[in-house]
Design a protein around this motif. Structure first.
Motif, PDB file in Angstrom:
ATOM      1  N   ASP A  95      65.899  -1.847 114.295  1.00  0.00           N
ATOM      2  CA  ASP A  95      64.718  -0.741 113.975  1.00  0.00           C
ATOM      3  C   ASP A  95      64.824   0.661 114.751  1.00  0.00           C
ATOM      4  OD1 ASP A  95      63.092   1.073 113.652  1.00  0.00           O
ATOM      5  OD2 ASP A  95      61.424  -0.389 114.214  1.00  0.00           O
ATOM      6  N   ASP A  96      65.743   1.087 114.319  1.00  0.00           N
ATOM      7  CA  ASP A  96      66.949   2.244 114.585  1.00  0.00           C
ATOM      8  C   ASP A  96      65.520   3.292 115.096  1.00  0.00           C
ATOM      9  OD1 ASP A  96      69.182   1.448 114.219  1.00  0.00           O
ATOM     10  OD2 ASP A  96      69.221   2.311 112.407  1.00  0.00           O
ATOM     11  N   GLU A  97      64.491   3.808 114.114  1.00  0.00           N
ATOM     12  CA  GLU A  97      63.685   4.684 114.422  1.00  0.00           C
ATOM     13  C   GLU A  97      63.842   4.759 116.019  1.00  0.00           C
ATOM     14  OE1 GLU A  97      59.972   7.047 112.672  1.00  0.00           O
ATOM     15  OE2 GLU A  97      60.884   5.666 111.515  1.00  0.00           O
ATOM     16  N   ASN A  98      62.528   3.404 115.829  1.00  0.00           N
ATOM     17  CA  ASN A  98      61.555   2.390 117.202  1.00  0.00           C
ATOM     18  C   ASN A  98      62.909   2.434 118.602  1.00  0.00           C
ATOM     19  OD1 ASN A  98      59.415   3.539 116.744  1.00  0.00           O
ATOM     20  ND2 ASN A  98      59.216   1.795 115.772  1.00  0.00           N
ATOM     21  N   LYS A  99      64.080   2.260 118.044  1.00  0.00           N
ATOM     22  CA  LYS A  99      65.350   1.336 118.980  1.00  0.00           C
ATOM     23  C   LYS A  99      64.290   0.435 119.690  1.00  0.00           C
ATOM     24  CE  LYS A  99      67.997   5.715 121.060  1.00  0.00           C
ATOM     25  NZ  LYS A  99      68.833   5.597 122.087  1.00  0.00           N
ATOM     26  N   ASN A 100      64.166   0.020 118.842  1.00  0.00           N
ATOM     27  CA  ASN A 100      63.996  -1.650 119.265  1.00  0.00           C
ATOM     28  C   ASN A 100      65.698  -3.174 117.926  1.00  0.00           C
ATOM     29  OD1 ASN A 100      62.885  -3.929 119.899  1.00  0.00           O
ATOM     30  ND2 ASN A 100      61.101  -3.392 118.668  1.00  0.00           N
ATOM     31  N   ALA A 101      65.369  -3.794 118.064  1.00  0.00           N
ATOM     32  CA  ALA A 101      66.104  -5.184 118.042  1.00  0.00           C
ATOM     33  C   ALA A 101      65.142  -6.198 117.969  1.00  0.00           C
ATOM     34  CB  ALA A 101      67.553  -5.540 118.681  1.00  0.00           C
ATOM     35  N   LEU A 131      72.222  -3.035 123.396  1.00  0.00           N
ATOM     36  CA  LEU A 131      73.050  -4.024 124.536  1.00  0.00           C
ATOM     37  C   LEU A 131      73.287  -4.774 123.033  1.00  0.00           C
ATOM     38  CD1 LEU A 131      74.039  -6.740 126.522  1.00  0.00           C
ATOM     39  CD2 LEU A 131      71.989  -7.635 126.220  1.00  0.00           C
ATOM     40  N   ILE A 132      72.286  -5.354 122.038  1.00  0.00           N
ATOM     41  CA  ILE A 132      72.853  -5.576 120.922  1.00  0.00           C
ATOM     42  C   ILE A 132      73.651  -5.274 119.646  1.00  0.00           C
ATOM     43  CG2 ILE A 132      71.296  -6.205 118.538  1.00  0.00           C
ATOM     44  CD1 ILE A 132      71.367  -8.395 120.648  1.00  0.00           C
ATOM     45  N   ARG A 133      73.361  -3.552 119.226  1.00  0.00           N
ATOM     46  CA  ARG A 133      73.860  -2.325 119.160  1.00  0.00           C
ATOM     47  C   ARG A 133      75.871  -2.603 119.563  1.00  0.00           C
ATOM     48  NH1 ARG A 133      73.761  -0.346 114.355  1.00  0.00           N
ATOM     49  NH2 ARG A 133      71.747   0.911 113.655  1.00  0.00           N
ATOM     50  N   ALA A 134      76.004  -2.802 121.046  1.00  0.00           N
ATOM     51  CA  ALA A 134      76.899  -2.704 121.198  1.00  0.00           C
ATOM     52  C   ALA A 134      77.618  -4.561 121.203  1.00  0.00           C
ATOM     53  CB  ALA A 134      76.956  -2.646 123.001  1.00  0.00           C
ATOM     54  N   LEU A 135      77.228  -5.048 121.108  1.00  0.00           N
ATOM     55  CA  LEU A 135      77.474  -6.350 120.736  1.00  0.00           C
ATOM     56  C   LEU A 135      78.112  -6.359 119.475  1.00  0.00           C
ATOM     57  CD1 LEU A 135      75.237  -8.646 122.833  1.00  0.00           C
ATOM     58  CD2 LEU A 135      77.420  -7.934 123.528  1.00  0.00           C
ATOM     59  N   ASP A 136      76.988  -6.050 118.136  1.00  0.00           N
ATOM     60  CA  ASP A 136      77.934  -6.537 117.063  1.00  0.00           C
ATOM     61  C   ASP A 136      78.894  -5.030 117.238  1.00  0.00           C
ATOM     62  OD1 ASP A 136      77.747  -6.804 114.610  1.00  0.00           O
ATOM     63  OD2 ASP A 136      76.869  -4.085 113.879  1.00  0.00           O
ATOM     64  N   GLU A 137      78.979  -3.719 117.658  1.00  0.00           N
ATOM     65  CA  GLU A 137      79.852  -3.186 117.834  1.00  0.00           C
ATOM     66  C   GLU A 137      81.813  -3.899 118.172  1.00  0.00           C
ATOM     67  OE1 GLU A 137      78.917   0.413 119.539  1.00  0.00           O
ATOM     68  OE2 GLU A 137      77.751   0.916 117.904  1.00  0.00           O
ATOM     69  N   ILE A 138      81.497  -4.664 119.051  1.00  0.00           N
ATOM     70  CA  ILE A 138      82.781  -5.622 120.160  1.00  0.00           C
ATOM     71  C   ILE A 138      83.690  -6.402 119.167  1.00  0.00           C
ATOM     72  CG2 ILE A 138      82.767  -7.241 121.736  1.00  0.00           C
ATOM     73  CD1 ILE A 138      81.303  -5.597 123.415  1.00  0.00           C
ATOM     74  N   GLU A 139      81.962  -6.883 118.377  1.00  0.00           N
ATOM     75  CA  GLU A 139      82.253  -8.267 117.625  1.00  0.00           C
ATOM     76  C   GLU A 139      83.498  -7.375 115.963  1.00  0.00           C
ATOM     77  OE1 GLU A 139      83.006 -10.469 113.808  1.00  0.00           O
ATOM     78  OE2 GLU A 139      81.249  -9.061 113.956  1.00  0.00           O
ATOM     79  N   ARG A 140      82.825  -6.036 115.707  1.00  0.00           N
ATOM     80  CA  ARG A 140      83.681  -5.718 114.117  1.00  0.00           C
ATOM     81  C   ARG A 140      84.570  -4.836 115.369  1.00  0.00           C
ATOM     82  NH1 ARG A 140      80.702  -1.643 112.469  1.00  0.00           N
ATOM     83  NH2 ARG A 140      79.053  -2.009 113.932  1.00  0.00           N
ATOM     84  N   GLY A 141      85.067  -4.746 116.059  1.00  0.00           N
ATOM     85  CA  GLY A 141      85.872  -4.216 116.908  1.00  0.00           C
ATOM     86  C   GLY A 141      85.566  -2.885 116.455  1.00  0.00           C
ATOM     87  N   VAL A 142      85.189  -1.872 116.913  1.00  0.00           N
ATOM     88  CA  VAL A 142      85.253  -0.576 116.865  1.00  0.00           C
ATOM     89  C   VAL A 142      84.815  -0.240 118.072  1.00  0.00           C
ATOM     90  CG1 VAL A 142      82.656   0.473 116.716  1.00  0.00           C
ATOM     91  CG2 VAL A 142      82.908  -0.762 114.275  1.00  0.00           C
ATOM     92  N   ARG A 143      83.938  -1.200 119.040  1.00  0.00           N
ATOM     93  CA  ARG A 143      84.122  -1.429 120.480  1.00  0.00           C
ATOM     94  C   ARG A 143      84.997  -1.570 121.228  1.00  0.00           C
ATOM     95  NH1 ARG A 143      78.929   0.363 123.820  1.00  0.00           N
ATOM     96  NH2 ARG A 143      79.248   0.248 126.123  1.00  0.00           N
TER      97      ARG A 143
END
Length: 742
Positions: free
Chosen positions: A59-65, A710-722
């Motif tokens: 939920d990007d608007e409320n910054k909730n995973a 954190l969840i955003r960062a972990l997903d980006e790590i997996e996809r090679g973005v971060r």
């Protein structure tokens, strides 16, 4: 997760009436399997992995995973997609997706098992990527598949699932924190949850020490616990002592069985080889738990532990107060030291290295079942193993499956077997199947990326082959394995902890100072199923391992083991089996034949000579092991070559082309760097991410905003973005998936 039965699940009050029926017929079913297949031999190596994912909605608007509870919608779509898939390319298979305990979870496995073919080692990561690619393609735009062991904010007040449900609706678990809707809707799962609570006589009580940071209140009394809720009879348990000060309290099966992990299953050549593999991996299981540690955050707080295992053990602990030793035995038969989900209690192999002293923890057994198994011809160790499993009650019984044909079904056996969740599982062949005797390795935590999961999976399968190929002996007392399991949970254990491990893993004392075997030695080798040119091969392996041992960072902390490195390593080679078809590599005028594939059917370790037997009996069990760091266990020290040393030497015995060798080198380098600390465990990285977040108040709280990032960062790590060079190798890249029709 296996095939789910259809039917009407009995309540615990009704199911417990059939407990003896299920146990009795379960053993009958086991004995039918034993009679048919106890002498089965010659099965090739087949193996597979299981990777579990959480589906997370952002939920990007409320910054909730939050956890997306759409398993019931997602799995039918995946099944339909798989039915329409075209045949896969060589060394690849279309995946299979399975339900799991959590309604937000999906388990994925390869559609066909991997074989011993060397290209299959490269297909593992690609198959894992393909599974995740397919799963992601069938999710909503705001959903992502996460290979994460524990969800940091599951059970917090407020919204942590989509859709939201009130925990007051938890009719099965009576949890203060988790609604029943978080659980798979199949009747097995809520029934299992309720039966554990009812059999136990209370809710489960899981307490993890909180990570004490600069601003963490002392004592820490969790303000998020609804201390005064009055919905279910068990609600007062928290304030009556179930929730401990300075701990994170959890009270439901979902906190444990809602975790994700990485598991591997191997088919063995025979029942004896399965027992050998099972035993050899028991001491390895806590080491791999520490090395894959990935669970430092629970119910919105940082914990002072890194792993999931004890949470799951507590979440399914159905033992009554009498069985836990809190009250004298009156209604129950056994004092049971461990949960149904715990470490292994006894070794199984009948090979001579397995000394009786190693199985040194209390082992309550079902005596009538033990006697029945013995009378039927099972040996003492195997009879005790199954009689120990069968002290447990069946927790879920379907009314339609009470009376079964024991010659065709193993459902009653599996009812008990499959709800003993130990670090390893010894698995008899299923009925009406070509599958043989198997071993399941269960301790590892799932990793963020497919590269990591493939690396750990390939490492374990190579280690299992190296143990058999070299005839290694990893035995230490079970009590020390249990202590290692405890130590594996501690914060930073992979880098700063110490673990008990065997000092001398070599089983023979043969001197191979001569690289050319005599005619008499050659004939002796052939009579044991060994190639007469094993000696030069063994000497090359010995040299490789001596180099590995000499490169270790620390000298031995005790006196060297009784056999020299050269002697011991040579003896490993002398017990190596006949090499299979492959190329011949010329070395010093001799030819060593290299294996063309991973395989089964290695000979048992030859019994010792009288002199060796006498020497062995003089060594006390307590002198056979010492405390080592993870780095020393993995990378070696002194005469001890390390697990990587034996794996790399085994790889050198294979006919591996440059492409396969390069990828294996990357996998093994990840293991090495996690062990030596140059790469962090996932648990350490998550903890550091939380503590370095701008919104963190150094009060141990993982807030909604922190969790979202954190969840955003972990997903980006997996996809090679971060890029996170402290977690993954600098050259990590997620790779691409071939554009098959999906």
């Amino acid at each position: 997760m296996g095939l789910l039965s259809l039917g009407t699940a009995l309540t615990w009050e009704d199911a417990k009436k059939y407990a003896d029926h299920v146990r009795d017929h379960g053993i009958t079913q086991l004995l039918h399997t034993w009679d048919r297949l106890k002498d089965r031999s010659g099965d090739e190596l087949l193996w597979g992995d299981e990777v579990e994912y959480m589906v997370v909605a952002l939920d990007d608007e409320n910054k909730n995973a939050v956890l997306s509870l759409r398993q019931g919608e997602i799995l039918p779509k995946l099944a339909a997609a798989m039915e329409s898939m075209p045949p896969p390319p060589p060394f690849q298979s279309n995946p299979i997706f399975h339900p799991e305990y959590g309604r937000y979870m999906v388990e994925a496995t390869p559609g066909d098992p991997y074989t011993g073919a060397l290209p299959d080692l490269l297909s593992v990561e690609r198959n894992m990527r393909y599974r995740r690619f397919i799963l992601r393609k069938h999710l909503k735009e705001n959903e992502i598949p996460m290979a994460i062991t524990s969800f940091p904010r599951m059970g917090v007040p407020g919204v942590f699932t989509e859709p939201y449900y009130d925990p007051a609706s938890a009719m099965a678990s009576h949890s203060l924190f988790l609604p029943d809707e978080i659980t798979n809707a199949h009747a097995r799962f809520p029934t299992l949850t309720a039966s554990i609570r009812k059999r136990r006589g209370s809710k489960v009580a899981i307490n993890l020490p909180v990570f004490v940071d600069e601003n963490t209140p002392r004592p820490f009394i969790d303000p998020t616990i609804p201390w005064d809720r009055n919905v279910y009879p068990e609600d007062p348990e928290a304030k009556n002592g179930a929730a401990l000060p300075d701990h994170i309290y959890m009270d439901a099966m979902g906190f444990g069985m809602g975790c994700c992990c990485l598991q591997l299953t191997f088919q063995a050549c025979s029942v004896d080889e399965a027992r050998r593999v099972y035993d050899s991996l028991i001491p390895v299981s806590p080491i791999m738990l520490a090395l894959t540690a990935a669970a430092p955050a629970w119910r919105g707080y940082l914990a002072d532990v890194d792993c999931r295992w004890n949470v799951i053990a507590g979440s399914v602990d159905d033992r009554t107060p009498e069985e836990r030793g809190l009250k004298p035995l009156h209604e129950n038969k056994y004092r049971i030291p461990k949960s149904r989900y715990d470490s292994v209690d006894t070794y199984l192999s009948q090979d001579w290295p397995n000394r009786p002293e190693y199985s040194d923890v209390p082992l309550p057994i079902n005596e009538p079942i033990y006697e029945r198994l013995k009378e039927h011809g099972l040996d003492d160790r195997l009879a005790k193993h199954f009689a120990h499993l069968f002290i447990r009650d069946p927790l879920v019984i379907f009314s339609e499956s009470i009376d079964l044909d024991d010659t065709k079904s193993t459902d009653h056996f599996e009812n008990i077997q499959s709800t003993n969740w130990q670090t390893l599982r010894f698995k008899p062949p299923p009925p009406n199947s070509s599958i043989g005797w198997r071993v399941e390795f269960r301790s590892m935590e799932v990793q963020i990326t497919d590269f990591e999961n493939a690396a750990f999976g390939v490492f374990i399968v190579l280690l299992s082959r190296a143990i058999l190929f070299f005839g290694l002996n990893f035995y230490i007392p079970i009590s020390k394995v249990d202590e290692n399991m405890h130590r594996a949970h501690l914060r930073g254990a992979a880098r700063s902890g110490s673990f008990y491990f065997r000092k001398n893993v070599f089983t023979r004392g043969v001197d191979l100072r001569s690289s050319t075997p005599s005619s008499e030695e050659g004939h002796a080798n052939e009579s044991r199923g060994l190639h007469p040119d094993c000696a030069p091969c063994a000497e090359a392996i010995a040299a490789k391992l001596r180099e590995q041992a000499s490169a270790s960072s620390k000298p031995p902390t005790r006196e060297p083991s009784r056999a020299s490195s050269a002697t011991s390593l040579a003896s490993m080679g002398s017990s190596a089996p006949l090499p299979g078809p492959g190329t011949a590599a010329k070395e010093e005028g001799k030819y060593q034949r290299k294996e063309a594939r991973l395989r089964n059917c290695f000979p048992a370790i030859p019994p010792p000579s009288d002199e060796e037997k006498t020497e062995r009996e003089r060594i006390a069990v307590d002198d056979e092991y010492e405390e080592m760091t993870i780095e020393e266990i993995i990378c070696g020290k002194g005469d001890f070559p390390g697990l990587l040393g034996v794996v790399e030497s085994y790889v050198d015995s294979l006919d591996v082309d440059d492409r396969v060798k390069a990828r294996l080198t990357k996998y093994l380098d990840l293991i090495r760097r996690r062990a030596n600390g140059s790469l962090m465990t996932t648990a350490t990285w998550i903890r550091e991410f939380v503590r370095s977040h701008p919104a963190y108040k150094f009060d141990s709280v993982v807030s909604q905003e922190i969790n979202y990032d954190l969840i955003r960062a972990l997903d980006e790590i997996e996809r090679g973005v971060r890029v996170e060079s402290g977690l993954l190798p600098e050259d990590y890249a997620p790779g691409s998936v071939q554009d098959w029709d999906i």
